[in-house]
Design a protein around this motif. Structure first.
Motif, PDB file in Angstrom:
ATOM      1  N   VAL A  33       0.883  -1.178   0.000  1.00 43.23           N
ATOM      2  CA  VAL A  33       0.000   0.000   0.000  1.00 43.23           C
ATOM      3  C   VAL A  33       0.916   1.221   0.000  1.00 43.23           C
ATOM      4  O   VAL A  33       1.468   1.591   1.032  1.00 43.23           O
ATOM      5  CB  VAL A  33      -0.924   0.007   1.234  1.00 43.23           C
ATOM      6  N   GLY A  34       1.066   1.840  -1.152  1.00 41.65           N
ATOM      7  CA  GLY A  34       2.048   2.907  -1.316  1.00 41.65           C
ATOM      8  C   GLY A  34       1.911   4.054  -0.336  1.00 41.65           C
ATOM      9  O   GLY A  34       2.897   4.512   0.252  1.00 41.65           O
ATOM     10  N   PHE A  35       0.700   4.542  -0.148  1.00 42.84           N
ATOM     11  CA  PHE A  35       0.494   5.668   0.757  1.00 42.84           C
ATOM     12  C   PHE A  35       0.832   5.284   2.199  1.00 42.84           C
ATOM     13  O   PHE A  35       1.446   6.067   2.934  1.00 42.84           O
ATOM     14  CB  PHE A  35      -0.951   6.169   0.662  1.00 42.84           C
ATOM     15  N   LEU A  36       0.486   4.070   2.606  1.00 43.85           N
ATOM     16  CA  LEU A  36       0.800   3.611   3.955  1.00 43.85           C
ATOM     17  C   LEU A  36       2.309   3.455   4.129  1.00 43.85           C
ATOM     18  O   LEU A  36       2.851   3.787   5.195  1.00 43.85           O
ATOM     19  CB  LEU A  36       0.076   2.302   4.251  1.00 43.85           C
ATOM     20  N   ASP A  37       3.009   2.970   3.097  1.00 47.03           N
ATOM     21  CA  ASP A  37       4.474   2.909   3.146  1.00 47.03           C
ATOM     22  C   ASP A  37       5.048   4.293   3.459  1.00 47.03           C
ATOM     23  O   ASP A  37       5.937   4.445   4.298  1.00 47.03           O
ATOM     24  CB  ASP A  37       5.050   2.441   1.809  1.00 47.03           C
ATOM     25  N   ASP A  62      -9.360  -4.634  -0.966  1.00 43.16           N
ATOM     26  CA  ASP A  62      -9.102  -3.238  -0.646  1.00 43.16           C
ATOM     27  C   ASP A  62      -7.938  -3.219   0.335  1.00 43.16           C
ATOM     28  O   ASP A  62      -7.288  -4.244   0.540  1.00 43.16           O
ATOM     29  CB  ASP A  62     -10.345  -2.502  -0.113  1.00 43.16           C
ATOM     30  N   PHE A  63      -7.668  -2.059   0.946  1.00 49.77           N
ATOM     31  CA  PHE A  63      -6.503  -1.944   1.824  1.00 49.77           C
ATOM     32  C   PHE A  63      -6.863  -2.061   3.300  1.00 49.77           C
ATOM     33  O   PHE A  63      -6.007  -1.876   4.166  1.00 49.77           O
ATOM     34  CB  PHE A  63      -5.790  -0.618   1.575  1.00 49.77           C
ATOM     35  N   HIS A  64      -8.119  -2.354   3.598  1.00 48.09           N
ATOM     36  CA  HIS A  64      -8.585  -2.344   4.984  1.00 48.09           C
ATOM     37  C   HIS A  64      -7.847  -3.353   5.853  1.00 48.09           C
ATOM     38  O   HIS A  64      -7.301  -3.013   6.904  1.00 48.09           O
ATOM     39  CB  HIS A  64     -10.092  -2.588   5.030  1.00 48.09           C
ATOM     40  N   HIS A  65      -7.847  -4.619   5.430  1.00 48.41           N
ATOM     41  CA  HIS A  65      -7.251  -5.661   6.265  1.00 48.41           C
ATOM     42  C   HIS A  65      -5.758  -5.423   6.479  1.00 48.41           C
ATOM     43  O   HIS A  65      -5.246  -5.580   7.597  1.00 48.41           O
ATOM     44  CB  HIS A  65      -7.471  -7.045   5.640  1.00 48.41           C
ATOM     45  N   THR A  66      -5.066  -5.038   5.426  1.00 52.69           N
ATOM     46  CA  THR A  66      -3.629  -4.798   5.534  1.00 52.69           C
ATOM     47  C   THR A  66      -3.341  -3.643   6.488  1.00 52.69           C
ATOM     48  O   THR A  66      -2.485  -3.753   7.376  1.00 52.69           O
ATOM     49  CB  THR A  66      -3.023  -4.499   4.145  1.00 52.69           C
ATOM     50  N   THR A  67      -4.063  -2.550   6.333  1.00 55.68           N
ATOM     51  CA  THR A  67      -3.838  -1.367   7.167  1.00 55.68           C
ATOM     52  C   THR A  67      -4.147  -1.656   8.630  1.00 55.68           C
ATOM     53  O   THR A  67      -3.344  -1.349   9.529  1.00 55.68           O
ATOM     54  CB  THR A  67      -4.699  -0.193   6.661  1.00 55.68           C
ATOM     55  N   GLN A 135      -8.146   6.288  10.671  1.00 57.33           N
ATOM     56  CA  GLN A 135      -8.701   6.039  12.005  1.00 57.33           C
ATOM     57  C   GLN A 135      -8.629   4.565  12.369  1.00 57.33           C
ATOM     58  O   GLN A 135      -8.319   4.215  13.521  1.00 57.33           O
ATOM     59  CB  GLN A 135     -10.147   6.537  12.079  1.00 57.33           C
ATOM     60  N   GLU A 136      -8.888   3.682  11.412  1.00 57.69           N
ATOM     61  CA  GLU A 136      -8.799   2.240  11.676  1.00 57.69           C
ATOM     62  C   GLU A 136      -7.388   1.845  12.104  1.00 57.69           C
ATOM     63  O   GLU A 136      -7.210   1.035  13.024  1.00 57.69           O
ATOM     64  CB  GLU A 136      -9.205   1.444  10.427  1.00 57.69           C
ATOM     65  N   PHE A 137      -6.396   2.408  11.438  1.00 55.27           N
ATOM     66  CA  PHE A 137      -5.007   2.116  11.776  1.00 55.27           C
ATOM     67  C   PHE A 137      -4.701   2.536  13.208  1.00 55.27           C
ATOM     68  O   PHE A 137      -4.174   1.748  14.010  1.00 55.27           O
ATOM     69  CB  PHE A 137      -4.062   2.834  10.801  1.00 55.27           C
ATOM     70  N   PHE A 138      -5.030   3.772  13.546  1.00 54.20           N
ATOM     71  CA  PHE A 138      -4.697   4.265  14.881  1.00 54.20           C
ATOM     72  C   PHE A 138      -5.517   3.574  15.971  1.00 54.20           C
ATOM     73  O   PHE A 138      -5.025   3.385  17.086  1.00 54.20           O
ATOM     74  CB  PHE A 138      -4.848   5.786  14.940  1.00 54.20           C
ATOM     75  N   GLN A 139      -6.743   3.166  15.657  1.00 59.87           N
ATOM     76  CA  GLN A 139      -7.528   2.398  16.628  1.00 59.87           C
ATOM     77  C   GLN A 139      -6.847   1.067  16.934  1.00 59.87           C
ATOM     78  O   GLN A 139      -6.772   0.644  18.093  1.00 59.87           O
ATOM     79  CB  GLN A 139      -8.945   2.138  16.099  1.00 59.87           C
ATOM     80  N   ALA A 140      -6.334   0.422  15.906  1.00 56.76           N
ATOM     81  CA  ALA A 140      -5.649  -0.854  16.086  1.00 56.76           C
ATOM     82  C   ALA A 140      -4.368  -0.686  16.895  1.00 56.76           C
ATOM     83  O   ALA A 140      -4.063  -1.493  17.775  1.00 56.76           O
ATOM     84  CB  ALA A 140      -5.344  -1.490  14.726  1.00 56.76           C
TER      85      ALA A 140
END
Length: 194
Positions: A33-37, A62-67, A135-140
């Motif tokens: 996921v380029g933007f997440l990198d 999509d990128f949900h599970h990876t993020t 938000q999903e990333f930071f919640q995790a």
């Protein structure tokens, strides 16, 4: 050295993440996921830590599970690397401007998971990355690091800049919080544990 290396494999993702809190090497980030990198690379730089994150996920969906799963593993690694949290500052706070945007992060390695996320994004995507995944990333991360985490964008126009200011602010606040303070005896809590 305060380090951690954790691998996690599910039916959706396969992630190996390694961090060193006391050493700043060039990061190796490959998530698919380029933007997440980009965000993880600048987070590591501003947190002054070494981060290796190798991930493969069902990005064709999509990128949900990876993020989200990277957030889970990063949170677990932070908790493991900090151990009993003896002598750390515990709290961190940072305001970071990114051109016209201003991001803020305040955090506490309290042992209690909580996220306050106040960051309106006008765009649904940056490139092909869904902005709701921030938000999903930071919640995790908060849930798995047992971290109280407050993030907000005070103002701004460019969605990329807003998100970048949050990741940088998170890195800088985290660096402050995990710093060993020789003036602190034991754990920085009247409870004696965090």
């Amino acid at each position: 050295m305060r380090t951690s290396k954790i691998s996690r494999e599910t039916g959706e993702t396969k992630i190996t993440l390694e961090l060193q809190l006391d050493k700043q090497n060039a990061s190796e980030i490959q998530t698919g996921v380029g933007f997440l990198d980009h965000m993880l690379t600048l987070f590591a730089k501003h947190a002054r830590l070494s981060l290796v994150c190798l991930a493969k996920g069902d990005t064709e969906v999509d990128f949900h599970h990876t993020t989200e799963d990277i957030g889970i593993v990063l949170g677990k690694c932070l908790a493991e690397a900090l151990g009993d949290k003896a002598q750390i500052n515990r709290y961190g706070n940072a305001f970071v401007p990114m051109d016209e945007s201003l991001g803020h992060c305040s955090l506490d390695f309290s042992g209690r998971s909580f996220l306050v996320f106040d960051a309106p994004f006008e765009r649904d995507k940056v490139g092909d990355f869904d902005t709701e995944l921030v938000q999903e990333f930071f919640q995790a991360v908060a849930s798995n690091a047992k971290l109280t985490l407050h993030l907000r964008v005070l103002y701004g126009q460019n969605t990329h800049h807003k998100i970048e200011s949050l990741f940088k602010a998170f890195g800088r606040a985290l660096s402050e919080a995990v710093t060993i303070n020789p003036e602190i005896e034991g754990v920085n809590s009247t409870k004696g544990v965090l």
